[in-house]
Design a protein around this motif. Structure first.
Motif, mmCIF file in Angstrom:
data_model
loop_
_atom_site.group_PDB
_atom_site.id
_atom_site.type_symbol
_atom_site.label_atom_id
_atom_site.label_comp_id
_atom_site.label_asym_id
_atom_site.label_seq_id
_atom_site.Cartn_x
_atom_site.Cartn_y
_atom_site.Cartn_z
ATOM 1 N N GLY A 286 5.942 -1.787 66.611
ATOM 2 C CA GLY A 286 6.828 -0.604 66.443
ATOM 3 C C GLY A 286 8.114 -1.097 65.622
ATOM 4 N N HIS A 287 8.582 -2.261 65.869
ATOM 5 C CA HIS A 287 9.855 -2.780 65.130
ATOM 6 C C HIS A 287 9.766 -4.114 64.455
ATOM 7 C CE1 HIS A 287 14.478 -2.302 65.859
ATOM 8 N NE2 HIS A 287 14.215 -2.982 64.716
ATOM 9 N N VAL A 288 9.971 -4.133 63.552
ATOM 10 C CA VAL A 288 9.895 -5.508 62.780
ATOM 11 C C VAL A 288 11.489 -5.806 62.190
ATOM 12 C CG1 VAL A 288 9.011 -7.132 60.683
ATOM 13 C CG2 VAL A 288 7.631 -5.371 61.927
ATOM 14 N N VAL A 289 11.813 -7.230 62.687
ATOM 15 C CA VAL A 289 13.142 -7.667 62.054
ATOM 16 C C VAL A 289 12.931 -8.509 60.999
ATOM 17 C CG1 VAL A 289 15.335 -8.763 62.800
ATOM 18 C CG2 VAL A 289 14.133 -7.429 64.436
ATOM 19 N N VAL A 290 13.608 -8.384 59.818
ATOM 20 C CA VAL A 290 13.270 -9.392 58.547
ATOM 21 C C VAL A 290 14.984 -9.945 58.776
ATOM 22 C CG1 VAL A 290 13.221 -9.505 56.230
ATOM 23 C CG2 VAL A 290 11.964 -7.645 57.274
ATOM 24 N N ALA A 291 14.762 -11.195 59.190
ATOM 25 C CA ALA A 291 15.950 -12.142 59.278
ATOM 26 C C ALA A 291 15.758 -13.348 58.251
ATOM 27 C CB ALA A 291 15.971 -12.783 60.584
ATOM 28 N N ILE A 292 15.295 -13.236 57.084
ATOM 29 C CA ILE A 292 15.220 -14.120 56.046
ATOM 30 C C ILE A 292 16.653 -14.500 55.776
ATOM 31 C CG2 ILE A 292 14.361 -14.810 53.829
ATOM 32 C CD1 ILE A 292 11.986 -12.827 54.433
ATOM 33 N N GLY A 293 16.629 -15.689 55.496
ATOM 34 C CA GLY A 293 18.203 -16.217 55.430
ATOM 35 C C GLY A 293 18.548 -16.004 53.962
ATOM 36 N N ASP A 294 18.712 -17.195 52.891
ATOM 37 C CA ASP A 294 19.222 -17.042 51.657
ATOM 38 C C ASP A 294 18.302 -16.485 50.801
ATOM 39 O OD1 ASP A 294 21.469 -18.289 52.826
ATOM 40 O OD2 ASP A 294 20.646 -20.400 52.451
ATOM 41 N N ASN A 295 17.173 -16.359 50.831
ATOM 42 C CA ASN A 295 16.227 -15.912 49.887
ATOM 43 C C ASN A 295 16.218 -14.191 49.750
ATOM 44 O OD1 ASN A 295 14.132 -15.141 47.914
ATOM 45 N ND2 ASN A 295 13.064 -17.021 48.562
ATOM 46 N N SER B 195 -1.380 -8.979 51.404
ATOM 47 C CA SER B 195 -2.685 -9.322 52.194
ATOM 48 C C SER B 195 -2.369 -10.295 53.757
ATOM 49 C CB SER B 195 -3.646 -9.853 51.354
ATOM 50 O OG SER B 195 -2.947 -11.258 50.824
ATOM 51 N N ALA B 196 -1.449 -11.125 53.344
ATOM 52 C CA ALA B 196 -1.003 -11.648 54.740
ATOM 53 C C ALA B 196 -0.343 -11.053 55.769
ATOM 54 C CB ALA B 196 -0.041 -12.985 54.251
ATOM 55 N N LEU B 197 0.360 -10.152 55.404
ATOM 56 C CA LEU B 197 0.887 -9.250 56.293
ATOM 57 C C LEU B 197 -0.054 -8.321 56.979
ATOM 58 C CD1 LEU B 197 4.171 -7.767 54.723
ATOM 59 C CD2 LEU B 197 4.137 -9.278 56.683
ATOM 60 N N LYS B 198 -0.824 -7.908 56.302
ATOM 61 C CA LYS B 198 -2.057 -6.721 56.713
ATOM 62 C C LYS B 198 -2.919 -7.462 57.681
ATOM 63 C CE LYS B 198 -2.415 -3.200 53.286
ATOM 64 N NZ LYS B 198 -2.859 -2.660 52.051
ATOM 65 N N SER B 199 -3.211 -8.997 57.327
ATOM 66 C CA SER B 199 -4.123 -9.865 58.108
ATOM 67 C C SER B 199 -3.377 -9.892 59.331
ATOM 68 C CB SER B 199 -4.594 -11.239 57.405
ATOM 69 O OG SER B 199 -3.438 -11.830 57.254
ATOM 70 N N LEU B 200 -2.244 -10.115 59.578
ATOM 71 C CA LEU B 200 -1.346 -10.220 60.942
ATOM 72 C C LEU B 200 -1.363 -9.155 61.761
ATOM 73 C CD1 LEU B 200 1.617 -12.439 59.472
ATOM 74 C CD2 LEU B 200 -0.400 -13.238 60.984
ATOM 75 N N THR C 9 9.705 -8.484 51.172
ATOM 76 C CA THR C 9 9.090 -8.385 52.319
ATOM 77 C C THR C 9 9.325 -6.855 53.070
ATOM 78 O OG1 THR C 9 9.336 -10.615 52.884
ATOM 79 C CG2 THR C 9 9.198 -9.244 54.913
ATOM 80 N N THR C 10 10.559 -6.473 52.981
ATOM 81 C CA THR C 10 10.961 -5.084 53.506
ATOM 82 C C THR C 10 10.128 -4.095 52.614
ATOM 83 O OG1 THR C 10 13.065 -5.698 53.749
ATOM 84 C CG2 THR C 10 12.974 -3.548 53.756
ATOM 85 N N LEU C 11 9.968 -4.088 51.515
ATOM 86 C CA LEU C 11 9.210 -3.256 50.788
ATOM 87 C C LEU C 11 7.749 -3.280 50.977
ATOM 88 C CD1 LEU C 11 9.904 -1.359 48.427
ATOM 89 C CD2 LEU C 11 9.206 -3.177 46.833
ATOM 90 N N MET C 12 7.201 -4.350 51.381
ATOM 91 C CA MET C 12 5.675 -4.551 51.673
ATOM 92 C C MET C 12 5.707 -3.925 53.112
ATOM 93 S SD MET C 12 3.953 -6.501 49.426
ATOM 94 C CE MET C 12 4.553 -7.458 48.239
ATOM 95 N N LEU C 13 6.331 -4.173 53.863
ATOM 96 C CA LEU C 13 6.655 -3.632 55.283
ATOM 97 C C LEU C 13 6.529 -1.936 55.455
ATOM 98 C CD1 LEU C 13 8.947 -5.696 57.291
ATOM 99 C CD2 LEU C 13 6.639 -5.925 57.630
ATOM 100 N N VAL D 84 2.621 -19.160 60.735
ATOM 101 C CA VAL D 84 3.182 -19.695 59.468
ATOM 102 C C VAL D 84 2.661 -18.472 58.442
ATOM 103 C CG1 VAL D 84 3.033 -21.504 57.644
ATOM 104 C CG2 VAL D 84 3.478 -21.968 60.175
ATOM 105 N N ALA D 85 3.373 -17.903 57.551
ATOM 106 C CA ALA D 85 2.974 -16.802 56.746
ATOM 107 C C ALA D 85 4.122 -16.608 55.627
ATOM 108 C CB ALA D 85 2.662 -15.592 57.417
ATOM 109 N N ASP D 86 3.393 -16.400 54.285
ATOM 110 C CA ASP D 86 4.252 -15.965 53.377
ATOM 111 C C ASP D 86 4.252 -14.346 53.525
ATOM 112 O OD1 ASP D 86 5.733 -15.039 50.986
ATOM 113 O OD2 ASP D 86 4.273 -16.122 49.659
#
Length: 219
Positions: free
Chosen positions: A68-77, A57-62, A84-88, A50-52
């Motif tokens: 190698g590959h991250v999929v951003v499948a966020i629905g309506d937001n 900082s939450a992304l870095k801690s994970l 999230t894409t910008l942070m990644l 569970v993470a925002d």
């Protein structure tokens, strides 16, 4: 060594990617802001968190940078998807695939550095429409705005002729890249290959040429 992925957003689209990647023997970290959704995937994904993901900082801690590959499948937001894409990107993730809600969303995602943008609902709509319009087109996948790859059922008209005799590329502008014959797949078939009645032709070309081929060569 197993391939490692992160899937952010566990709605229908993200969830189906997690299940399929696990089925394909990959390691998957599944992330969502909803604890209910994360609970649902706790027994499926390699790790469910569970993470925002709009919080750097939450992304870095994970330790997401190590994947190698991250999929951003966020629905309506859309805002959360963009942030999230910008942070990644800022963290230095190697490859980012993002689900877009619309063309405007896609433009923004591409500007901020998304490597691949997908429109699952729109693409599925295109495939279903093409399948409905033609009895011969079994599947249809858009490669760009004007080019696609299609699975087309061979007709009696083509059966018994070789690829060189049919001269499909010169006549219709499409390329036959493979032939499905029962459980066998002939990749880059030779010019002397004879088409059989139950064959499925996998063709690539412009949408206009694919439809011309389907209309003129198969009816």
């Amino acid at each position: 060594m197993k391939k490692e992925f992160v899937v952010i957003g566990l709605g229908r689209f993200g969830g189906s990617i997690v299940r399929e990647l696990i089925e394909l023997d990959a390691d998957v970290m599944a992330i969502d802001i909803s604890s209910e959704r994360v609970d649902e995937y706790a027994q499926i994904a390699t790790q469910a968190v569970v993470a925002d993901t709009t919080d750097e900082s939450a992304l870095k801690s994970l330790g997401i940078r190590n994947f190698g590959h991250v999929v951003v499948a966020i629905g309506d937001n859309i805002q959360a998807s963009i942030l999230t894409t910008l942070m990644l990107k800022e963290i230095g993730v190697e490859k980012i695939t993002v689900k877009a809600q619309n063309d405007y969303h896609e433009k923004v995602l591409r500007k901020i550095g998304a490597d691949q943008v997908v429109h699952p609902e729109r693409d599925m709509g295109i495939r279903i429409a093409n399948n409905m319009v033609s009895n011969n087109i079994l599947d249809y996948l858009e490669l760009s705005d004007e080019h696609s790859i299609a699975e087309i059922k061979a007709s009696d008209k083509l059966a018994g002729a070789t690829l060189i005799e049919l001269n499909i590329r010169a006549r219709y502008g499409v390329n036959i890249v493979a032939i499905k014959r029962g459980k066998q797949i002939l990749v880059s078939p030779k010019a002397i290959e004879k088409i059989q009645r139950e064959d499925v032709l996998i063709v690539i070309g412009s949408d206009a040429d694919i439809h011309k081929f389907e209309k003129k060569a198969l009816h």
